[in-house]
Design a protein around this motif. Sequence first.
Motif, short mmCIF file in Angstrom:
data_model
loop_
_atom_site.label_atom_id
_atom_site.label_comp_id
_atom_site.label_asym_id
_atom_site.label_seq_id
_atom_site.Cartn_x
_atom_site.Cartn_y
_atom_site.Cartn_z
N VAL A 1 0.66 -1.14 0.03
CA VAL A 1 0.07 0.09 -0.13
C VAL A 1 0.86 1.33 0.00
CG1 VAL A 1 -1.84 1.37 1.09
CG2 VAL A 1 -1.62 -1.23 1.30
N SER A 2 0.46 2.13 -0.96
CA SER A 2 1.47 3.46 -1.08
C SER A 2 0.44 4.38 -0.92
CB SER A 2 2.08 3.54 -2.34
OG SER A 2 2.89 2.56 -2.35
N ALA A 3 0.83 5.41 0.32
CA ALA A 3 -0.22 6.34 0.52
C ALA A 3 0.41 7.90 -0.08
CB ALA A 3 -0.40 6.45 1.78
N PHE A 4 -0.47 8.65 -0.67
CA PHE A 4 -0.04 10.13 -1.01
C PHE A 4 -0.88 11.03 -0.08
CE2 PHE A 4 0.11 8.96 -5.88
CZ PHE A 4 0.98 8.25 -5.57
N ILE A 5 0.19 11.67 0.68
CA ILE A 5 -0.50 12.69 1.61
C ILE A 5 -0.01 14.08 1.29
CG2 ILE A 5 -0.61 11.00 3.49
CD1 ILE A 5 1.84 12.37 4.76
N GLY A 6 -0.71 15.04 1.70
CA GLY A 6 -0.29 16.45 1.34
C GLY A 6 -1.54 17.55 1.73
N PRO A 7 -1.28 18.85 1.69
CA PRO A 7 -2.42 19.76 1.83
C PRO A 7 -3.33 19.65 0.55
CG PRO A 7 -0.37 20.83 1.81
CD PRO A 7 0.16 19.33 1.89
N SER A 8 -4.58 20.25 0.58
CA SER A 8 -5.18 20.36 -0.49
C SER A 8 -4.46 21.15 -1.68
CB SER A 8 -6.64 21.08 -0.02
OG SER A 8 -7.62 20.34 0.40
N GLY A 9 -4.83 20.84 -2.85
CA GLY A 9 -4.14 21.22 -3.92
C GLY A 9 -2.55 21.14 -4.32
N CYS A 10 -2.14 19.92 -3.39
CA CYS A 10 -0.72 19.66 -3.56
C CYS A 10 -0.43 18.99 -4.71
CB CYS A 10 -0.17 19.04 -2.35
SG CYS A 10 -1.00 17.21 -2.22
N GLY A 11 -1.67 18.18 -5.39
CA GLY A 11 -1.31 17.43 -6.80
C GLY A 11 -1.48 15.94 -6.54
N LYS A 12 -1.62 15.58 -5.33
CA LYS A 12 -1.97 13.96 -5.18
C LYS A 12 -2.76 13.49 -5.82
CE LYS A 12 -4.17 14.75 -0.49
NZ LYS A 12 -4.55 16.07 -0.61
N SER A 13 -3.91 13.84 -5.84
CA SER A 13 -5.07 13.37 -6.69
C SER A 13 -4.88 13.49 -8.21
CB SER A 13 -6.63 14.07 -6.06
OG SER A 13 -6.79 13.68 -4.90
N THR A 14 -4.30 14.59 -8.44
CA THR A 14 -4.09 14.91 -9.83
C THR A 14 -3.13 13.77 -10.25
OG1 THR A 14 -4.21 17.04 -9.64
CG2 THR A 14 -2.97 16.34 -11.58
N PHE A 15 -1.99 13.32 -9.46
CA PHE A 15 -1.15 12.48 -10.03
C PHE A 15 -1.67 10.93 -10.01
CE2 PHE A 15 2.16 9.31 -9.01
CZ PHE A 15 2.78 9.03 -10.39
N LEU A 16 -2.70 10.68 -8.71
CA LEU A 16 -3.18 9.41 -8.98
C LEU A 16 -3.90 9.19 -10.30
CD1 LEU A 16 -3.82 7.19 -6.68
CD2 LEU A 16 -6.02 8.23 -6.44
N ARG A 17 -4.66 10.25 -10.74
CA ARG A 17 -5.68 10.07 -12.01
C ARG A 17 -4.73 9.90 -13.03
NH1 ARG A 17 -10.71 12.44 -11.17
NH2 ARG A 17 -11.09 12.43 -8.94
N CYS A 18 -3.61 10.09 -12.94
CA CYS A 18 -2.60 10.19 -14.11
C CYS A 18 -2.41 8.61 -14.63
CB CYS A 18 -1.26 10.67 -13.85
SG CYS A 18 -1.18 12.44 -14.00
N ILE A 19 -2.34 7.70 -13.35
CA ILE A 19 -1.98 6.30 -13.30
C ILE A 19 -3.13 5.64 -14.21
CG2 ILE A 19 -1.46 4.21 -11.94
CD1 ILE A 19 -0.63 6.01 -9.53
N ASN A 20 -4.30 5.72 -14.22
CA ASN A 20 -5.08 5.12 -15.13
C ASN A 20 -5.91 6.17 -16.32
OD1 ASN A 20 -6.94 6.70 -13.54
ND2 ASN A 20 -8.57 4.96 -13.32
N ARG A 21 -4.94 7.25 -16.44
CA ARG A 21 -5.22 8.17 -17.47
C ARG A 21 -6.73 8.65 -17.55
NH1 ARG A 21 -3.12 6.31 -23.12
NH2 ARG A 21 -4.37 8.05 -23.90
N MET A 22 -7.14 9.00 -16.20
CA MET A 22 -8.36 9.57 -15.78
C MET A 22 -8.15 11.11 -16.34
SD MET A 22 -10.75 8.06 -14.17
CE MET A 22 -11.52 9.20 -13.07
N ASN A 23 -7.20 11.81 -16.39
CA ASN A 23 -7.19 13.14 -16.65
C ASN A 23 -7.22 13.44 -18.35
OD1 ASN A 23 -6.46 14.04 -14.16
ND2 ASN A 23 -4.39 13.41 -14.34
N ASP A 24 -6.84 12.35 -18.99
CA ASP A 24 -7.40 12.28 -20.45
C ASP A 24 -8.82 13.13 -20.46
OD1 ASP A 24 -5.13 10.92 -20.60
OD2 ASP A 24 -5.88 9.25 -21.77
N THR A 25 -9.88 12.78 -19.83
CA THR A 25 -11.14 13.29 -20.05
C THR A 25 -11.34 14.50 -19.33
OG1 THR A 25 -11.72 12.34 -17.68
CG2 THR A 25 -12.08 10.89 -19.49
N ILE A 26 -10.32 15.04 -18.90
CA ILE A 26 -10.54 16.68 -18.41
C ILE A 26 -9.91 17.61 -19.50
CG2 ILE A 26 -9.64 18.39 -16.66
CD1 ILE A 26 -9.54 16.02 -14.80
#
Lengths: 238, 272
Positions: free
Chosen positions: B52-77
Motif C-alpha cells: 500500500v502506497s499512500a499520498f499525503i499533503g495539503p489540498s491542491g498539492c497534486g496528489k489526486s491529480t497524480f493518482l488520476r494520471c495512473i489510469n489516464r483519468m486526466n485524459d477526460t479533463i
Amino acid sequence: MSDHIMKAYDEDLAALQAMLSTMGGLAEEQLSRGLEALTRRDTKLADQVILADDKIDEMERMVEEKAILTIARRQPMAKDLRHIMVAIRIATDLERIGDLAKNVAKRAHAISDPIPRRLTTGLQRMGQLALTQLKRVLDSFAASDAEQAMDVWRHDEDIDALYNSIFRELLTYMMEDPRQIGACTHLLFATKNIERIGDHATNIAENIYFLVHGTQLKDARPKKDETATTPFSPLNDE
Amino acid sequence: MNDMTVKTIYTPEPPRALQAKPPKITAQDVNVYYGDKHAIKGLSITIPDKAVSAFIGPSGCGKSTFLRCINRMNDTIAGCRVTGKITVDGYDIHDRDLDVVQLRARVGMVFQKPNPFPKSIFENVAYGPRIHGLSKDKTDLERIVVESLKKAGLFEEVKDRLAAPGTGLSGGQQQRLCIARAIAVNPEIILMDEPCSALDPIATARIEELIHELKQNYCIVIVTHSMQQAARVSDLTAFFHLGNLIEVGDTDVMFTSPQDKKTQDYITGRFG
C-alpha cells in the motif's frame, strides 16, 4: 488481548507483549544465575551473566522502537495508550534489573578468598525472595491482574526487612573479623543490588495498577529499608 | 520548465518497501498542467507491487491529480496536459497502441463518495466482468460476483439480498460494494481517492482492514487527507506539496523521523 477491527493493530500490541515477556524471562534468568555465580564464586558463570546483559539492553531498545512506531501508526487511545506507556516503563525497569543482576554476578570476581557459608545464606534468601517477587509481578502483567500486582507491591517490605537484618549481620561479622571486611563489603553491595531489584518489581506492580485502573496508585508504599537513616555505632550497638 | 522542481528526498534511500517488493508503477519527470496551472512539477516515483502506497499533503498539492494520471483519468479533463513517462509493469501507459479501456480494467479506482450504479447489488459487481467478457456463462458470473463480494468483506452482510438496490446499503457498505466492483474485473492496481472521507470511524476501520488484506494480491495506491490513515494502512508514504513530491519513504520512518522540514511540519499538524 483485544480485537481491533484492524488486525494489524492487535498484532502490534501482541508483539509488544511478547517482547516484554521474553525480556522478563531473561531478567529472571539473569538474576537467578547472578546469585548462583556469586554464592558459588563461579567466575565463568559470572562472565556469562555479564555478557548476556547485552541481550536485555538490546530488547529494551526493541521495545522502545516498537512502542514509538505503534503510537505513530495506530494513534492508540485509552487502555491501548496506557498499555504502550506501561510497556516502555516496564522495559526500563527490566533493563535496570538486568544491570543489577549483572552487578551481583560481577562480585564473584571481586571476592577472592573463599567465603564462609553463613555469610551468603542471607543473600541467597533475599535473592530468592526478589526472584519470587519478580516472577509474580511478571505473571500479573501477563494476566493484567492488578490484585496480584498489589500483593507483590505490599510484599516488598519483606525484602527491605531482610536487607536491614543482613546489613546488621554483615557489620557484626566485619567487627568480629576485620579480614572479612572486603568480602562482607562486596556482599553488602550485592544485597543492596537485590534490594533495588525488589524496588523495580514494585515499580512494575504500580504500572500494572495504572494499566488496569487508569489511575496512578496514590498510597505510599510501606518501606522498611532503614539502613540509610539509622546511625550505626559499634560502641552503642546493643 | 522545471526550474521550480524540488528534488525528492528518500527516507531512507532507497526505501525498504521498494527493496522488499518489485516495482509496479514508475513515473519519470511527470508534469501536469491544467491550462496555465502547473499542477505537478517534474515528479518521479516508483510504487511497489503488493503493498500500500499512500499520498499525503495539503489540498491542491497534486496528489489526486497524480493518482488520476495512473489510469489516464486526466485524459477526460479538457485543458489537462500530461508530459513525462508513466509505466505499469514497464509498459508506457501513454503508448499509442495501448487501449485505455484495457488499462482502466487493470487499474481500478475507488472514489471519495461511494458511487454504486442505480442497480442491484449483484448487477453492480457483475457489470464490469460482463462488459469485459470475463465470464464464460451465468454460473461463472455468479462465482465472480460472490468471490469479489467476499474479497471486499461484504458478502456475509448482503448474501440474502443480492437483488436489492446497491444504493440502499449504508455508506460503508456502499464503499465496499464499489471496492468489490473494482476487484471484479481482476485488476492489478487499485487506486483509492480518499475512500473513507465520507465514512464514520467504524466503517473506516473496516475499509482499512480490507486494504490491509487486499495488499496481499494487489498494488494499492491511496490518496488521503488523513495522515493518520496513511500511517495506519500504508507501507510507503509520499508527501506532496504545491505540486512537488517532497519526500518518499517507508511509512514507519516517515511518521517517526522524516527528513524534510515541510514533511515534519505537515505530519505534526503545523501547516496545511
